[in-house]
Design an enzyme around this catalytic site. Structure first.
Site, mmCIF file in Angstrom:
data_model
loop_
_atom_site.group_PDB
_atom_site.id
_atom_site.type_symbol
_atom_site.label_atom_id
_atom_site.label_comp_id
_atom_site.label_asym_id
_atom_site.label_seq_id
_atom_site.Cartn_x
_atom_site.Cartn_y
_atom_site.Cartn_z
ATOM 1 N N ASN A 86 0.825 -1.201 0.000
ATOM 2 C CA ASN A 86 0.000 0.000 0.000
ATOM 3 C C ASN A 86 0.862 1.255 0.000
ATOM 4 O OD1 ASN A 86 -2.460 -1.387 0.042
ATOM 5 N ND2 ASN A 86 -2.324 -1.681 2.241
ATOM 6 N N CYS A 87 0.229 2.355 -0.344
ATOM 7 C CA CYS A 87 0.844 3.668 -0.370
ATOM 8 C C CYS A 87 1.533 3.926 0.968
ATOM 9 C CB CYS A 87 -0.252 4.708 -0.630
ATOM 10 S SG CYS A 87 0.324 6.388 -0.658
ATOM 11 N N PRO A 88 2.725 4.456 0.981
ATOM 12 C CA PRO A 88 3.475 5.029 -0.128
ATOM 13 C C PRO A 88 4.517 4.078 -0.732
ATOM 14 C CG PRO A 88 4.523 5.701 1.889
ATOM 15 C CD PRO A 88 3.337 4.811 2.270
ATOM 16 N N ASP B 159 -2.493 -1.368 -5.332
ATOM 17 C CA ASP B 159 -3.087 -0.299 -4.527
ATOM 18 C C ASP B 159 -3.740 0.725 -5.451
ATOM 19 O OD1 ASP B 159 -3.773 1.693 -2.759
ATOM 20 O OD2 ASP B 159 -1.740 2.099 -2.073
#
Length: 73
Positions: free
Chosen positions: A12-14, A39
């Site tokens: 997932n981000c980042p 994501d």
């Protein structure tokens, strides 16, 4: 077309952006990488990273939830 594939599926981000930046730091100007992500935020974050850092987003496609970016340094 692209030499290095960076697989960030499941991250997932980042993390997709961080891994893309790290990979692009290790290629010479004119070379490209292929980034795979799952994501949904990557569809916003990766183009923004390219714009901010002067990379060319050569292609961007989403197939069955796997987003594939080709980014040229």
């Amino acid at each position: 077309m692209s030499g290095l594939t960076v697989d960030t599926r499941g991250l997932n981000c980042p993390l997709p952006v961080i891994k893309a930046e790290k990979a692009l730091a290790n290629v010479t100007k004119g070379q490209s990488i292929c980034l795979l992500a799952t994501d949904p935020l990557a569809e916003i974050d990766i183009p923004n990273m390219c714009n901010k850092q002067g990379f060319e987003l050569v292609s961007h496609e989403n197939e069955n939830g796997v987003i594939r970016f080709v980014i040229q340094k």
